[in-house]
Design a protein around this motif. Sequence first.
Motif, PDB file in Angstrom:
ATOM      1  N   PRO A  67       0.825  -1.218   0.000  1.00 30.30           N
ATOM      2  CA  PRO A  67       0.000   0.000   0.000  1.00 30.30           C
ATOM      3  C   PRO A  67       0.852   1.258   0.000  1.00 30.30           C
ATOM      4  CG  PRO A  67       0.015  -0.988   2.174  1.00 30.30           C
ATOM      5  CD  PRO A  67       0.734  -1.931   1.275  1.00 30.30           C
ATOM      6  N   LEU A  68       0.215   2.356  -0.391  1.00 35.74           N
ATOM      7  CA  LEU A  68       0.912   3.627  -0.539  1.00 35.74           C
ATOM      8  C   LEU A  68       1.670   4.104   0.698  1.00 35.74           C
ATOM      9  CD1 LEU A  68      -1.337   5.987  -2.694  1.00 35.74           C
ATOM     10  CD2 LEU A  68       0.964   5.240  -3.157  1.00 35.74           C
ATOM     11  N   PRO A  69       1.010   4.106   1.873  1.00 35.91           N
ATOM     12  CA  PRO A  69       1.709   4.684   3.029  1.00 35.91           C
ATOM     13  C   PRO A  69       3.015   3.971   3.366  1.00 35.91           C
ATOM     14  CG  PRO A  69      -0.607   4.473   3.506  1.00 35.91           C
ATOM     15  CD  PRO A  69      -0.375   3.769   2.216  1.00 35.91           C
ATOM     16  N   TYR A  70       3.223   2.764   2.822  1.00 38.04           N
ATOM     17  CA  TYR A  70       4.465   2.043   3.099  1.00 38.04           C
ATOM     18  C   TYR A  70       5.664   2.799   2.533  1.00 38.04           C
ATOM     19  CZ  TYR A  70       7.636  -1.933   3.468  1.00 38.04           C
ATOM     20  OH  TYR A  70       8.686  -2.751   3.781  1.00 38.04           O
ATOM     21  N   PHE A  71       5.467   3.436   1.391  1.00 40.74           N
ATOM     22  CA  PHE A  71       6.576   4.130   0.735  1.00 40.74           C
ATOM     23  C   PHE A  71       6.492   5.645   0.893  1.00 40.74           C
ATOM     24  CE2 PHE A  71       7.998   0.365  -1.208  1.00 40.74           C
ATOM     25  CZ  PHE A  71       6.913  -0.312  -1.713  1.00 40.74           C
ATOM     26  N   CYS A  72       5.256   6.163   0.908  1.00 40.36           N
ATOM     27  CA  CYS A  72       5.125   7.622   0.845  1.00 40.36           C
ATOM     28  C   CYS A  72       4.955   8.214   2.226  1.00 40.36           C
ATOM     29  CB  CYS A  72       3.882   8.009   0.033  1.00 40.36           C
ATOM     30  SG  CYS A  72       3.838   7.246  -1.555  1.00 40.36           S
ATOM     31  N   THR A  73       5.397   9.449   2.321  1.00 37.78           N
ATOM     32  CA  THR A  73       5.100  10.193   3.544  1.00 37.78           C
ATOM     33  C   THR A  73       3.700  10.769   3.395  1.00 37.78           C
ATOM     34  OG1 THR A  73       6.375  11.922   2.475  1.00 37.78           O
ATOM     35  CG2 THR A  73       7.391  10.818   4.321  1.00 37.78           C
ATOM     36  N   THR A  74       2.940  10.663   4.466  1.00 43.47           N
ATOM     37  CA  THR A  74       1.561  11.151   4.424  1.00 43.47           C
ATOM     38  C   THR A  74       1.500  12.531   5.037  1.00 43.47           C
ATOM     39  OG1 THR A  74       1.175   8.904   5.131  1.00 43.47           O
ATOM     40  CG2 THR A  74      -0.751  10.246   4.715  1.00 43.47           C
ATOM     41  N   MET A  75       0.802  13.425   4.334  1.00 42.21           N
ATOM     42  CA  MET A  75       0.672  14.776   4.867  1.00 42.21           C
ATOM     43  C   MET A  75      -0.813  15.075   5.056  1.00 42.21           C
ATOM     44  SD  MET A  75       3.377  16.833   2.519  1.00 42.21           S
ATOM     45  CE  MET A  75       2.392  16.597   1.080  1.00 42.21           C
ATOM     46  N   LEU A  76      -1.096  15.777   6.123  1.00 43.46           N
ATOM     47  CA  LEU A  76      -2.483  16.174   6.343  1.00 43.46           C
ATOM     48  C   LEU A  76      -2.638  17.620   5.916  1.00 43.46           C
ATOM     49  CD1 LEU A  76      -3.176  14.558   9.818  1.00 43.46           C
ATOM     50  CD2 LEU A  76      -4.151  13.909   7.632  1.00 43.46           C
ATOM     51  N   CYS A  77      -3.592  17.846   5.022  1.00 38.88           N
ATOM     52  CA  CYS A  77      -3.823  19.215   4.565  1.00 38.88           C
ATOM     53  C   CYS A  77      -5.300  19.553   4.692  1.00 38.88           C
ATOM     54  CB  CYS A  77      -3.441  19.361   3.085  1.00 38.88           C
ATOM     55  SG  CYS A  77      -1.745  18.911   2.778  1.00 38.88           S
ATOM     56  N   ASP A  78      -5.554  20.837   4.797  1.00 41.22           N
ATOM     57  CA  ASP A  78      -6.948  21.276   4.871  1.00 41.22           C
ATOM     58  C   ASP A  78      -7.642  21.024   3.546  1.00 41.22           C
ATOM     59  OD1 ASP A  78      -6.053  24.121   6.856  1.00 41.22           O
ATOM     60  OD2 ASP A  78      -6.908  22.197   7.441  1.00 41.22           O
ATOM     61  N   THR A  79      -8.897  20.619   3.644  1.00 40.48           N
ATOM     62  CA  THR A  79      -9.659  20.431   2.407  1.00 40.48           C
ATOM     63  C   THR A  79     -10.116  21.776   1.880  1.00 40.48           C
ATOM     64  OG1 THR A  79     -11.551  20.060   3.827  1.00 40.48           O
ATOM     65  CG2 THR A  79     -10.524  18.128   2.859  1.00 40.48           C
ATOM     66  N   ASP A  80     -10.473  21.780   0.583  1.00 37.66           N
ATOM     67  CA  ASP A  80     -10.829  23.048  -0.053  1.00 37.66           C
ATOM     68  C   ASP A  80     -12.152  23.611   0.426  1.00 37.66           C
ATOM     69  OD1 ASP A  80      -9.341  22.107  -3.211  1.00 37.66           O
ATOM     70  OD2 ASP A  80      -8.606  23.324  -1.542  1.00 37.66           O
ATOM     71  N   GLY A 117     -13.375  24.096   3.095  1.00 38.29           N
ATOM     72  CA  GLY A 117     -13.388  24.932   4.306  1.00 38.29           C
ATOM     73  C   GLY A 117     -14.106  24.313   5.488  1.00 38.29           C
ATOM     74  N   SER A 118     -14.318  23.002   5.440  1.00 42.29           N
ATOM     75  CA  SER A 118     -15.070  22.410   6.547  1.00 42.29           C
ATOM     76  C   SER A 118     -14.168  22.117   7.730  1.00 42.29           C
ATOM     77  CB  SER A 118     -15.730  21.117   6.065  1.00 42.29           C
ATOM     78  OG  SER A 118     -14.706  20.206   5.718  1.00 42.29           O
ATOM     79  N   GLY A 119     -12.869  22.343   7.548  1.00 42.17           N
ATOM     80  CA  GLY A 119     -11.979  22.102   8.689  1.00 42.17           C
ATOM     81  C   GLY A 119     -11.475  20.679   8.738  1.00 42.17           C
ATOM     82  N   ALA A 120     -12.054  19.815   7.883  1.00 43.52           N
ATOM     83  CA  ALA A 120     -11.579  18.425   7.902  1.00 43.52           C
ATOM     84  C   ALA A 120     -10.243  18.326   7.187  1.00 43.52           C
ATOM     85  CB  ALA A 120     -12.603  17.530   7.206  1.00 43.52           C
ATOM     86  N   LYS A 121      -9.468  17.315   7.561  1.00 48.34           N
ATOM     87  CA  LYS A 121      -8.163  17.174   6.939  1.00 48.34           C
ATOM     88  C   LYS A 121      -8.183  16.029   5.933  1.00 48.34           C
ATOM     89  CE  LYS A 121      -5.670  19.661  10.160  1.00 48.34           C
ATOM     90  NZ  LYS A 121      -5.110  20.920   9.782  1.00 48.34           N
ATOM     91  N   GLU A 122      -7.410  16.218   4.867  1.00 48.46           N
ATOM     92  CA  GLU A 122      -7.274  15.155   3.874  1.00 48.46           C
ATOM     93  C   GLU A 122      -5.850  14.656   3.865  1.00 48.46           C
ATOM     94  OE1 GLU A 122     -10.113  15.512   0.092  1.00 48.46           O
ATOM     95  OE2 GLU A 122      -8.538  17.003   0.250  1.00 48.46           O
ATOM     96  N   GLU A 123      -5.728  13.412   3.470  1.00 47.02           N
ATOM     97  CA  GLU A 123      -4.384  12.846   3.399  1.00 47.02           C
ATOM     98  C   GLU A 123      -3.806  13.037   2.002  1.00 47.02           C
ATOM     99  OE1 GLU A 123      -3.959   9.132   6.460  1.00 47.02           O
ATOM    100  OE2 GLU A 123      -4.614   8.758   4.399  1.00 47.02           O
ATOM    101  N   TYR A 124      -2.581  13.495   1.967  1.00 42.85           N
ATOM    102  CA  TYR A 124      -1.875  13.577   0.688  1.00 42.85           C
ATOM    103  C   TYR A 124      -0.616  12.728   0.793  1.00 42.85           C
ATOM    104  CZ  TYR A 124      -4.796  17.201  -1.283  1.00 42.85           C
ATOM    105  OH  TYR A 124      -5.847  17.884  -1.828  1.00 42.85           O
ATOM    106  N   PHE A 125      -0.249  12.126  -0.288  1.00 38.94           N
ATOM    107  CA  PHE A 125       0.905  11.227  -0.273  1.00 38.94           C
ATOM    108  C   PHE A 125       2.058  11.839  -1.067  1.00 38.94           C
ATOM    109  CE2 PHE A 125      -1.346   7.940   1.744  1.00 38.94           C
ATOM    110  CZ  PHE A 125      -2.642   7.961   1.244  1.00 38.94           C
ATOM    111  N   LEU A 126       3.207  11.858  -0.431  1.00 44.20           N
ATOM    112  CA  LEU A 126       4.382  12.433  -1.076  1.00 44.20           C
ATOM    113  C   LEU A 126       5.433  11.339  -1.262  1.00 44.20           C
ATOM    114  CD1 LEU A 126       6.043  14.970  -1.954  1.00 44.20           C
ATOM    115  CD2 LEU A 126       6.879  15.038   0.395  1.00 44.20           C
ATOM    116  N   LEU A 127       5.850  11.130  -2.493  1.00 46.39           N
ATOM    117  CA  LEU A 127       6.894  10.155  -2.782  1.00 46.39           C
ATOM    118  C   LEU A 127       8.200  10.905  -3.015  1.00 46.39           C
ATOM    119  CD1 LEU A 127       7.686   7.233  -3.380  1.00 46.39           C
ATOM    120  CD2 LEU A 127       7.029   7.609  -5.750  1.00 46.39           C
TER     121      LEU A 127
END
Lengths: 414, 268
Positions: free
Chosen positions: A90-103, A105-115
């Motif tokens: 799976p992705l998180p095994y290799f990538c660093t996961t970043m939490l970013c604000d969603t567009d 504006g609900s305050g919820a965070k989304e996961e982004y994967f950086l390789l």
Amino acid sequence: MAKSNKKEHIFGPLKFPDTSSKTTLETFAFNGDCMTCCILCDSSFMLPEQKDSLLMHMFKTHKFVIADVDNIACLKSYADYWRTRFAEKPLPYFCTTMLCDTDNGSGAKEEYFLLSDIVPEDKLLREGLQKKRLEWILDVQAKERETPISRSCIMCRLHFEGRRADYFTHLHEKHNLHLGSPENLVFTDKLLDAVENMMEKLQCIFCEGYFKERNILKEHMRKKQHKRINPNNKSYDRFYVVNYLEMGKNWQEVQDERDEPDVLDDRTDWSDWEEENVEPKIVCLFCDEGRSNFEDTLDHMSQSHGFQYKDICSSYNLNFYQQIKLVNYIRLQMYNLKCSYCDKAFGIKKELLVHMTEENHYKIPESAVWDQPEYYFPTYENDSFLCHLDDTQDEGNNLLDADLLPDLRQLVIP
Amino acid sequence: MADAGRGGFRGGFGTRGARGGLRGRGRGRGRGRGRGKEGEKEWFPVTKLGRLVRDGKIRSLEEIYLFSLPIKEYEIVDFFLGSALKDEVLKIMPVQKQTRAGQRTRFKAFVAIGDSNGHIGLGVKCSKEVATAIRGAIVLAKLSVVPVRRGYWGNKIGKPHTVPCKVTGKCGSVRVRLIPAPRGTGIVSAPVPKKLLQMAGIEDCYTSARGSTGTLGNFAKATYAAIAKTYAYLTPDLWRTQLLTRSPYQEFADFLAKKYVSTTVREA
């Protein structure tokens, strides 16, 4: 020579086909456009035009980002490699996961994967691709060094034919136009096209200003000493080999790096120049089978044709020169589609081989047939078989050949 | 700084490059061009042999080889062979070295030099720009130039065209054997030694190679060693005793004792 030999006159040298090929997946990808699929789904994109679309797609749809994507030497190979790896784990095994604000504006965070190259596997992959690209560039440069150039001079319209290095020397000496030492350049044709285009558009290559006429442009370049390429214009970077040297370092950074003092044994070592499959394959004496190893060729001949080369040499006590003549004789017979033992002629190679197998004619005739001076000369220009003949039987004689002994005796005995 | 002496700078790109004022695209570019344009740079020899050569006391390169004097200045070889020497780049390859700052990649240039008439040399140099590596390798190749002895295969008519006898050279695991061939055979060998033999001036030759010939560096060096051995081997026609002559250092000892004075005064 009897009349029957008329058709055996060979006009022009015989050559074995060149079997060395160095094209890999990457060379196609480096060279031009190629189709590649997204790492995480099946939508395909054409690189390099749709590179930004591919990155945008991966960001929006899969929330996936590649770090330093511009430094990757070959995006297609990189994508192919990671596609197979992501199928396994799976992705998180290799990538660093970043939490970013969603567009929204609900305050919820989304996961982004950086390789990125924090993962050692990724670092190795990037470095490997970089090295491959550099070697490919040097290959291209080596080919360019050998092929002659044929174009008219940019400045004086004199038609030039010859070596590329001489073309650039002419530009430098006659017109003071400094494009660089030809040894540092690659894709020289495209570079000259680019410079020529600028001149045709009446634009100065250094300050990139426009002028009304060719004469005015030339005068401007001469006075302001602008007969050089703009060092800050990145579109010229791909023509200079030094920019391919290390990832992310352009020529200015490389130039500023300190030159280390030479460590003698390290830098002047010849043994790290290794290449595979550069020499032409050693071809069997009878059929077209080629092998890269001499022993393998001998094995093939004894298995497929029952021809024990080494046994024949030792049983007939053939010295080096006789082996040469024998090989050239057999090669000529095979070329003329004649049996090497009974001299019977055939229409096609297949019939000849069938005949030789059936009659068991994979043997050599008596020495008077092949031990002739005309067989000193190689039948095929690039016959590697001749370069592996063993002359250790002559070691005892210590380099004085039997043919030469009478002459030398005269010298010694007064 | 560079714009100040506009009139003075017009002619010589070399001086401009030396001052380091105006940068072209990459240093090698400026350097390489400058040297060519200036023409002959004055050579100030630093070795005794260099001084003797510069002042014409030594008539040919062969006199230096006769006494096995080591050549430490490439200008000596240039002085005698000059334009006849043609260089050929055998390979440019990237090499990597681990440093504290990460991996450092450099270009390594392998160069062969020869005049196709009895002299051959090999050189290798590493640098961060291709042109610098090639130029350095050419200098080292010139320093390694050796004479090549050619002989006959059978009848001694015409000019010598092949190796005088069977010679073997080795480097690493590669063994290269050169065998005399009759006139018109050409060079029967793999591409790399073929180039070297052609540059040495050998027209006809058979070769026999053993070992890991994929290591082209060792293959080339082994061929060079074999070619160099042609003058090392004592064939019967050299058995005649020859008088011992004085080496140039002895012969011109008075000249060397004098302090070397340059004819013109130049700024450093």
